[in-house]
Design a protein around this motif. Structure first.
Motif, PDB file in Angstrom:
ATOM      1  N   ASP A  80      41.958  41.150  41.008  1.00  0.00           N
ATOM      2  CA  ASP A  80      40.629  40.560  41.182  1.00  0.00           C
ATOM      3  C   ASP A  80      39.632  41.583  41.709  1.00  0.00           C
ATOM      4  OD1 ASP A  80      41.547  38.108  40.277  1.00  0.00           O
ATOM      5  OD2 ASP A  80      41.696  37.220  42.286  1.00  0.00           O
ATOM      6  N   ARG A  90      32.519  44.895  37.112  1.00  0.00           N
ATOM      7  CA  ARG A  90      31.377  44.089  36.673  1.00  0.00           C
ATOM      8  C   ARG A  90      30.073  44.819  36.962  1.00  0.00           C
ATOM      9  NH1 ARG A  90      33.571  39.139  39.763  1.00  0.00           N
ATOM     10  NH2 ARG A  90      35.186  38.450  38.343  1.00  0.00           N
ATOM     11  N   SER A 106      34.809  40.789  49.554  1.00  0.00           N
ATOM     12  CA  SER A 106      36.031  39.982  49.640  1.00  0.00           C
ATOM     13  C   SER A 106      36.694  40.055  51.008  1.00  0.00           C
ATOM     14  CB  SER A 106      37.033  40.438  48.582  1.00  0.00           C
ATOM     15  OG  SER A 106      37.492  41.753  48.879  1.00  0.00           O
ATOM     16  N   ALA A 163      36.231  42.777  39.806  1.00  0.00           N
ATOM     17  CA  ALA A 163      34.926  42.704  40.472  1.00  0.00           C
ATOM     18  C   ALA A 163      34.247  44.066  40.491  1.00  0.00           C
ATOM     19  CB  ALA A 163      35.097  42.171  41.888  1.00  0.00           C
TER      20      ALA A 163
END
Length: 61
Positions: free
Chosen positions: A52, A59, A15, A56
Motif C-alpha cells: 500500500d 500516485r 500513513s 501511494a
C-alpha cells in the motif's frame, strides 16, 4: 528475536508507517515486549502495508 527491521527508518507522514518495515511507531516501540503471537500477527500484515505504501508513493500528487 525475529524483526522486520531493514534499517530504513523513515516514517511516512500520511500513513504513520515505517517506509522500511511497515510497522507503526507504537509497534516498533513495543516490539521487544510483544509476545511471539503478537509479533507474528504484525509480521503477517506487513507485506500488504508495504504494498500500500508503494502504491501511494507512485500516485501523482
Amino acid at each position: 528475536m525475529e524483526t522486520p527491521c531493514v534499517n530504513v527508518c523513515l516514517l511516512d507522514s500520511e500513513s504513520g508507517l515505517c517506509a522500511g518495515c511497515g510497522r507503526t511507531l507504537e509497534e516498533i516501540a513495543n516490539w521487544s515486549a510483544m509476545s511471539d503471537a503478537e509479533r507474528r500477527a504484525v509480521m503477517a500484515v506487513l507485506p500488504a502495508r508495504l504494498a500500500d505504501l508503494k502504491t501511494a508513493e507512485s500516485r501523482p500528487t
